[in-house]
Design a protein around this motif. Structure first.
Motif, PDB file in Angstrom:
ATOM      1  N   ASP A 401       0.288  10.338   3.877  1.00 54.10           N
ATOM      2  CA  ASP A 401       1.804   9.380   4.348  1.00 54.10           C
ATOM      3  C   ASP A 401       1.012   9.458   5.645  1.00 54.10           C
ATOM      4  N   SER A 402       0.252   9.759   6.064  1.00 55.19           N
ATOM      5  CA  SER A 402      -1.066   9.368   8.047  1.00 55.19           C
ATOM      6  C   SER A 402      -1.088   7.876   7.288  1.00 55.19           C
ATOM      7  N   PHE A 403      -2.165   8.139   6.846  1.00 50.09           N
ATOM      8  CA  PHE A 403      -2.521   6.917   6.527  1.00 50.09           C
ATOM      9  C   PHE A 403      -1.855   5.273   5.812  1.00 50.09           C
ATOM     10  N   ILE A 404      -0.889   5.742   5.274  1.00 50.64           N
ATOM     11  CA  ILE A 404       0.312   4.228   4.646  1.00 50.64           C
ATOM     12  C   ILE A 404       1.326   4.035   6.388  1.00 50.64           C
ATOM     13  N   ALA A 405       1.161   4.904   7.371  1.00 48.67           N
ATOM     14  CA  ALA A 405       2.301   5.123   8.106  1.00 48.67           C
ATOM     15  C   ALA A 405       0.680   3.993   9.441  1.00 48.67           C
ATOM     16  N   GLY A 406      -0.413   4.198   9.057  1.00 49.09           N
ATOM     17  CA  GLY A 406      -1.033   3.740  10.227  1.00 49.09           C
ATOM     18  C   GLY A 406      -1.635   4.463  11.395  1.00 49.09           C
ATOM     19  N   LYS A 407      -1.138   5.424  10.965  1.00 50.07           N
ATOM     20  CA  LYS A 407      -1.713   6.957  12.163  1.00 50.07           C
ATOM     21  C   LYS A 407      -2.980   6.915  12.399  1.00 50.07           C
ATOM     22  N   LYS A 408      -3.604   7.255  11.295  1.00 54.57           N
ATOM     23  CA  LYS A 408      -5.477   7.544  10.871  1.00 54.57           C
ATOM     24  C   LYS A 408      -6.284   6.659  10.420  1.00 54.57           C
ATOM     25  N   PRO A 409      -7.472   6.394  10.623  1.00 55.51           N
ATOM     26  CA  PRO A 409      -8.075   5.497   9.631  1.00 55.51           C
ATOM     27  C   PRO A 409      -8.576   6.327   9.024  1.00 55.51           C
ATOM     28  N   PHE A 410      -8.940   5.094   7.147  1.00 55.19           N
ATOM     29  CA  PHE A 410     -10.133   5.958   6.630  1.00 55.19           C
ATOM     30  C   PHE A 410     -10.889   5.184   5.737  1.00 55.19           C
ATOM     31  N   THR A 411     -11.182   5.329   5.063  1.00 57.80           N
ATOM     32  CA  THR A 411     -12.298   4.346   4.275  1.00 57.80           C
ATOM     33  C   THR A 411     -11.542   4.144   2.928  1.00 57.80           C
ATOM     34  N   ILE A 412     -11.190   3.581   1.658  1.00 57.84           N
ATOM     35  CA  ILE A 412     -11.128   2.716   0.513  1.00 57.84           C
ATOM     36  C   ILE A 412     -12.484   2.662   0.091  1.00 57.84           C
ATOM     37  N   GLU A 413     -12.996   2.657  -1.080  1.00 60.72           N
ATOM     38  CA  GLU A 413     -13.861   2.320  -1.690  1.00 60.72           C
ATOM     39  C   GLU A 413     -13.955   1.599  -3.480  1.00 60.72           C
ATOM     40  N   LEU A 414     -13.812   0.640  -3.774  1.00 61.61           N
ATOM     41  CA  LEU A 414     -13.698   0.233  -4.749  1.00 61.61           C
ATOM     42  C   LEU A 414     -15.184  -0.588  -5.798  1.00 61.61           C
ATOM     43  N   ASP A 415     -14.684   1.029  -6.840  1.00 58.37           N
ATOM     44  CA  ASP A 415     -16.894   0.827  -7.989  1.00 58.37           C
ATOM     45  C   ASP A 415     -16.808   0.629  -8.970  1.00 58.37           C
ATOM     46  N   ASP A 416     -16.630  -0.927  -9.679  1.00 58.03           N
ATOM     47  CA  ASP A 416     -16.402  -1.729 -10.567  1.00 58.03           C
ATOM     48  C   ASP A 416     -17.725  -2.055 -11.343  1.00 58.03           C
ATOM     49  N   PRO A 417     -18.138  -1.917 -12.621  1.00 55.92           N
ATOM     50  CA  PRO A 417     -19.277  -2.024 -13.089  1.00 55.92           C
ATOM     51  C   PRO A 417     -18.760  -3.208 -13.783  1.00 55.92           C
ATOM     52  N   VAL A 418     -17.494  -4.084 -13.479  1.00 58.55           N
ATOM     53  CA  VAL A 418     -18.246  -5.773 -14.145  1.00 58.55           C
ATOM     54  C   VAL A 418     -17.601  -6.394 -12.718  1.00 58.55           C
ATOM     55  N   ALA A 419     -17.029  -6.153 -11.987  1.00 54.18           N
ATOM     56  CA  ALA A 419     -16.989  -6.771 -10.522  1.00 54.18           C
ATOM     57  C   ALA A 419     -15.907  -8.281 -10.571  1.00 54.18           C
ATOM     58  N   ASN A 420     -14.712  -7.308 -11.152  1.00 52.01           N
ATOM     59  CA  ASN A 420     -13.434  -7.582 -11.082  1.00 52.01           C
ATOM     60  C   ASN A 420     -12.856  -7.677  -9.858  1.00 52.01           C
ATOM     61  N   SER A 421     -12.816  -6.669  -9.084  1.00 53.55           N
ATOM     62  CA  SER A 421     -11.999  -6.469  -8.177  1.00 53.55           C
ATOM     63  C   SER A 421     -12.234  -7.185  -7.194  1.00 53.55           C
ATOM     64  N   TYR A 422     -11.630  -7.139  -6.073  1.00 55.65           N
ATOM     65  CA  TYR A 422     -11.316  -7.508  -4.934  1.00 55.65           C
ATOM     66  C   TYR A 422     -10.112  -7.042  -3.763  1.00 55.65           C
ATOM     67  N   ILE A 423     -11.213  -7.280  -2.192  1.00 56.25           N
ATOM     68  CA  ILE A 423     -10.673  -6.816  -1.187  1.00 56.25           C
ATOM     69  C   ILE A 423     -10.359  -8.037  -0.167  1.00 56.25           C
ATOM     70  N   GLN A 424      -9.283  -8.833   0.242  1.00 58.36           N
ATOM     71  CA  GLN A 424      -9.262  -9.438   1.167  1.00 58.36           C
ATOM     72  C   GLN A 424     -10.287  -9.885   2.556  1.00 58.36           C
ATOM     73  N   ASN A 425     -11.174 -10.332   2.505  1.00 57.30           N
ATOM     74  CA  ASN A 425     -11.629 -10.711   3.973  1.00 57.30           C
ATOM     75  C   ASN A 425     -10.687 -11.110   4.898  1.00 57.30           C
ATOM     76  N   LEU A 426     -10.241 -11.231   5.708  1.00 59.24           N
ATOM     77  CA  LEU A 426     -10.171 -11.563   7.102  1.00 59.24           C
ATOM     78  C   LEU A 426     -10.331 -12.857   7.994  1.00 59.24           C
ATOM     79  N   PHE A 427     -11.999 -12.572   7.676  1.00 59.61           N
ATOM     80  CA  PHE A 427     -12.476 -13.955   8.547  1.00 59.61           C
ATOM     81  C   PHE A 427     -13.214 -14.509   7.619  1.00 59.61           C
ATOM     82  N   ALA A 428     -13.249 -14.889   6.498  1.00 61.49           N
ATOM     83  CA  ALA A 428     -13.501 -16.029   5.151  1.00 61.49           C
ATOM     84  C   ALA A 428     -12.965 -17.198   5.582  1.00 61.49           C
TER      85      ALA A 428
END
Length: 485
Positions: A401-428
């Motif tokens: 709940d704290s993460f969703i509300a933006g009250k605490k920083p955290f790390t999220i990881e995606l491990d995809d063996p076929v490289a079909n996942s994506y997280i938006q690059n804001l500086f692309a």
């Protein structure tokens, strides 16, 4: 462009969410407490045939993630008692197949939720417990002991096969010692059965859960099939619409305008009537092509959507790490394929591939989905849950709940063996300081699970002929050996 995709995907669920809110207002299944109303009805006793037995019915949400009905019967004449659990909620969209490798005695304490249509099997003994008229909440040890008791009683009745039954009972009794590892499988077309994961929310290496699309026979057994006249009508409609149709639609976006939409007839998983599945291919900037699929049923109103990456399988896997430090990071687009694992290191949470399916949402949306999945776990809630697990669950949900509300920083990881996942690059197209991506070589086990080790794209016709010749030789050898005997 990504905002348009989000709007297109989310619009299909708006009506469904409205209906869910209406249902919550008139909720009959309440969380368990001393204030819950228990209904008593007079019932027939199957033991002494008295007609003044009492059945108590409790509608609640615990210990299951969905609504359940608890029945308890007592006969004042002979003292006979019985109880059962039935699902009071809806069936899952897909059935579930759960495999557990029991390697130590502690695994026998794992709880199992077995619903009415579920089958429990132990392949090493060729033993199967078929579907029953009632569900149950038990442990693996309890299920084995119940089977031993039932077979022992059957041996006393069927004297002609007493020795065989008692011999099999001895084998079941040996499983309780766990001298050797064995596998127990729960297969439930309704998708409402579970085996406890004591490591939750961490992944359990000995527990494997897969979801599958139900067959027409399984839908019929759950009461989701069509009657004969409806089946004939559905078949005729299928034959008329069995070829793929394409239409050109105009979507208010420069990137998605005038895309060709493919329509395919598809059977509704809820009511069995033929509906229409529409697909469109589009692109995510700085990533790859993706296929958007949306299904709607005109008969029952059921709607669903799914997103799958297009193109060939990448030669390497991909690991993506995002450090979420602001509200803007929570709004980043994220594509989680159905082969990707999601990891939140701060809470030691790992959601294995296949658990959530393919999702195109935001970081906030994915964390919210993970929280909702944890709430579905039947062993974290209610008075039957372990106090340590319940405390751990409450701590994790509070942190999420704290993460969703933006009250605490955290790390999220995606491990995809076929490289079909994506997280938006804001500086692309430049590098993002909070986003780290690296590729890795897949292991043999990962390739084997994906079916890549058995895949052959060169000279496969020659190999097929060789395999056919080997099969024919084996058959002829078996025939000769049987004739010689």
């Amino acid at each position: 462009m990504s905002e348009e995709i989000n709007k297109k995907l989310e619009s299909t669920n708006i009506q469904e969410k409205k209906e869910e809110k209406k249902e919550e207002k008139n909720e009959e299944f309440k969380n368990i407490s001393h204030e819950n109303e228990v209904t008593e009805i007079e019932s027939y006793c199957v033991n002494c045939e008295a007609e003044n037995g009492i059945t108590r019915i409790l509608l609640t949400k615990v210990p299951f993630f969905k609504e359940i009905m608890v029945f308890a019967f007592h006969c004042p004449e002979c003292g006979f008692r019985s109880s059962e659990v039935r699902s009071g909620g809806s069936y899952e969209l897909k059935g579930c197949h759960i495999e557990l490798n029991v390697t130590k005695e502690l695994d026998l304490n794992r709880q199992i939720v077995k619903m009415e249509k579920a089958t429990i099997s132990i392949p090493s003994l060729d033993f199967e417990i078929p579907p029953s008229n009632n569900g149950s909440l038990n442990t693996i040890e309890g299920i084995l002991k119940e089977a031993i008791t039932n077979l022992t009683n059957a041996a006393e009745i069927h004297t002609e096969s007493k020795d065989e039954l008692l011999g099999f009972v001895s084998k079941l009794s040996n499983l309780l010692m766990v001298d050797e590892p064995f596998k127990i499988i729960v297969d439930d077309p309704s998708g409402n059965s579970f085996i406890e994961n004591p490591n939750a929310p961490k992944a359990d290496p000995n527990l494997k859960v897969t979801n599958y699309t139900r067959t027409a026979e399984q839908n019929a057994s759950l009461g989701l099939g069509l009657n004969n006249s409806e089946q004939e009508e559905s078949k005729s409609n299928t034959k008329q619409n069995e070829r793929v149709t394409t239409t050109s639609v105009s979507i208010p976006s420069g990137d998605l305008a005038d895309r060709e939409v493919y329509s395919l007839p598809n059977q509704c998983s809820y009511c069995g009537v033929m509906g229409e599945c529409k697909m469109v291919l589009t692109d995510i900037p700085y990533f790859k092509s993706v296929l958007l699929m949306a299904f709607s049923c005109d008969e029952c109103g059921y709607k669903t959507n799914e997103i799958k990456p297009g193109g060939a399988i990448s030669e390497k896997g991909k690991h993506i790490t995002l450090r979420v430090e602001s509200i803007e990071d929570l709004s980043r687009d994220i594509l989680k394929s159905d082969t990707a694992n999601v990891i939140i290191p701060e809470l030691e949470i790992e959601v294995t591939h296949g658990s959530l399916g393919g999702k195109f949402t935001t970081v906030e949306g994915l964390v919210t989905i993970i929280k909702e999945e944890l709430e579905k776990n039947p062993f974290f809630r209610g008075d039957s849950s372990d106090p340590a697990n319940r405390a751990r669950y409450e701590e994790i949900t509070s942190q999420l709940d704290s993460f969703i509300a933006g009250k605490k920083p955290f790390t999220i990881e995606l491990d995809d063996p076929v490289a079909n996942s994506y997280i938006q690059n804001l500086f692309a197209p430049d590098d993002d300081p909070q986003l780290k991506i690296y590729e890795y070589e897949r292991t043999y086990e990962q390739n084997d699970e994906l079916g890549l080790n058995a895949m052959n794209t060169e000279n496969y016709l020659d190999n097929q002929e060789e395999n056919n010749k080997e099969a024919e030789n084996e058959k002829s050898e078996e025939k000769e050996s049987t004739e010689s005997k």
